[in-house]
Design a protein around this motif. Structure first.
Motif, mmCIF file in Angstrom:
data_model
loop_
_atom_site.group_PDB
_atom_site.id
_atom_site.type_symbol
_atom_site.label_atom_id
_atom_site.label_comp_id
_atom_site.label_asym_id
_atom_site.label_seq_id
_atom_site.Cartn_x
_atom_site.Cartn_y
_atom_site.Cartn_z
ATOM 1 N N UNK A 85 0.801 -1.225 0.000
ATOM 2 C CA UNK A 85 0.000 0.000 0.000
ATOM 3 C C UNK A 85 0.834 1.275 0.000
ATOM 4 N N UNK A 86 2.048 1.202 0.559
ATOM 5 C CA UNK A 86 2.895 2.392 0.607
ATOM 6 C C UNK A 86 3.298 2.843 -0.789
ATOM 7 N N UNK A 87 3.417 1.903 -1.719
ATOM 8 C CA UNK A 87 3.746 2.246 -3.100
ATOM 9 C C UNK A 87 2.645 3.109 -3.699
ATOM 10 N N UNK A 88 1.397 2.722 -3.471
ATOM 11 C CA UNK A 88 0.272 3.516 -3.960
ATOM 12 C C UNK A 88 0.237 4.879 -3.275
ATOM 13 N N UNK A 89 0.541 4.913 -1.983
ATOM 14 C CA UNK A 89 0.505 6.176 -1.250
ATOM 15 C C UNK A 89 1.502 7.173 -1.832
ATOM 16 N N UNK A 90 2.744 6.735 -2.002
ATOM 17 C CA UNK A 90 3.782 7.639 -2.500
ATOM 18 C C UNK A 90 3.525 8.030 -3.952
ATOM 19 N N UNK A 91 3.245 7.041 -4.790
ATOM 20 C CA UNK A 91 3.175 7.296 -6.223
ATOM 21 C C UNK A 91 1.888 7.981 -6.670
ATOM 22 N N UNK A 92 0.763 7.600 -6.081
ATOM 23 C CA UNK A 92 -0.503 8.201 -6.504
ATOM 24 C C UNK A 92 -0.902 9.368 -5.607
ATOM 25 N N UNK A 93 -0.975 9.135 -4.295
ATOM 26 C CA UNK A 93 -1.367 10.214 -3.389
ATOM 27 C C UNK A 93 -0.341 11.345 -3.405
ATOM 28 N N UNK A 94 0.934 10.991 -3.469
ATOM 29 C CA UNK A 94 1.969 12.015 -3.556
ATOM 30 C C UNK A 94 1.802 12.882 -4.783
ATOM 31 N N UNK A 95 1.438 12.273 -5.906
ATOM 32 C CA UNK A 95 1.208 13.039 -7.136
ATOM 33 C C UNK A 95 -0.027 13.923 -7.001
#
Length: 330
Positions: A85-95
């Motif tokens: 889930x951290x991958x989605x957080x950084x890559x999508x939510x961060x964007x």
């Protein structure tokens, strides 16, 4: 007064080269980095470091204020484990947070750094382009899927919300300053004779400095709302491993690993790792990816972003020399 550019991911492999390219062109650089993160590749550079969390909208907005543009290069490029889930957080939510800051702070340009893996790959004869539809969902890797989602967010913002955004998509980066290491781990494994064989597939390679040049060019060049694949040479793993071994002065891996054997090994590795409660050295999605030929064309980026095409042998040589000088080969 020099223009100030906000750069996320400045202490990453590509980010470290983007910093240097921005400074060479006399931009002021403001780098948003996580507190306590490794800054080995940014020693004594004349940049403004702002500590903050990409997942905190207030931190991103604070860093963006007073800047003219942002290069969003921060990402979590993790494929092992394949789901996190951290991958989605950084890559999508961060964007999402970067896009919000661009709008609120009134920035004039966003250069989003994605990955060529969001496009469908092709053969050497007919390589994938920016028009090739995504096929990576078959691998079940959050990194690829999240970058597709983030790319779509930026594309929609450009076409629907009038955000002045351009998307660049590097292939497999090689060159110096890979402190983690990331893609350079392949070269190190070859140099240390840790790979007895080579998988059936291949990929596209690009000098990291070439990708950085084209990324900075996108601040003033290219068409808004468009994507650009930043790559160069398409090589099979057999060809790439032979090249790396030649530079390292070692014997290249000589055993061709059949796709079924590669997948079986990955399954066994996952099974043993699950029993031991560890992350496997190789997982099934990694084997699936290695069995395919991820070949791309960078013709569009060469034409519209002046992407250089440094021979990959030079990238490998510079990477090897940097690893050697910094103790990675001991």
């Amino acid at each position: 007064m020099p223009t100030t550019i906000l750069l996320t991911g400045a202490n990453g492999f590509l980010g470290s080269h983007i910093v240097r390219e921005l400074l060479a062109r006399r931009y002021n650089v403001r780098a948003l980095v996580r507190p306590g993160s490794n800054r080995k590749t940014l020693p004594e550079l004349p940049i403004e470091i702002v500590e903050g969390d990409l997942l905190n909208p207030a931190d991103v907005l604070r860093a963006a204020k007073g800047c003219k543009a942002v290069i969003h290069a921060a990402a979590l490029a993790q494929v092992n484990p394949a789901r996190d889930p951290q991958v989605w957080a950084v890559n999508k939510t961060g964007t999402e947070n970067v896009l919000a800051a661009v709008k609120q702070a009134g920035l004039k340009r966003l250069v989003y750094v994605g990955t060529a893996n969001v496009f469908g790959f092709g053969t050497k004869e007919q390589p994938g382009t920016e028009r090739s539809p995504y096929t990576g969902q078959t691998y079940g890797v959050d990194y690829m899927d999240s970058k597709v989602a983030a790319t779509e967010l930026v594309r929609q913002a450009a076409h629907r919300d009038d955000v002045a955004a351009i998307m660049v998509h590097p292939t497999f980066l090689l060159g110096p300053l890979d402190s983690k290491p990331t893609s350079g781990a392949m070269l190190l494994a070859i140099a240390k004779k840790q790979l007895p064989g080579y998988p059936a597939g291949g990929k596209n390679y690009v000098h990291v400095r070439d990708a950085a040049i084209a990324t900075v060019n996108a601040l003033t060049m290219g068409r808004l709302g468009e994507s650009y694949i930043l790559g160069n040479e398409n090589l099979t793993y057999h060809e790439a491993f032979a090249l790396m071994a030649s530079v390292a002065g070692v014997t290249p891996p000589h055993f061709a690993l059949p796709p079924t054997v590669a997948r079986f090994y990955a399954q066994a590795s996952q099974w043993l790792a699950n029993i031991r409660g560890r992350v496997p050295a190789v997982n099934v999605p990694m084997a699936m990816i290695a069995n395919d030929g991820h070949y791309f064309s960078s013709e569009k980026a060469v034409r519209e972003l002046n992407l250089p095409q440094t021979p990959i042998r030079e990238a490998v040589q510079e990477a090897y020399d940097w690893f050697s000088a910094n103790g990675y080969l001991r």
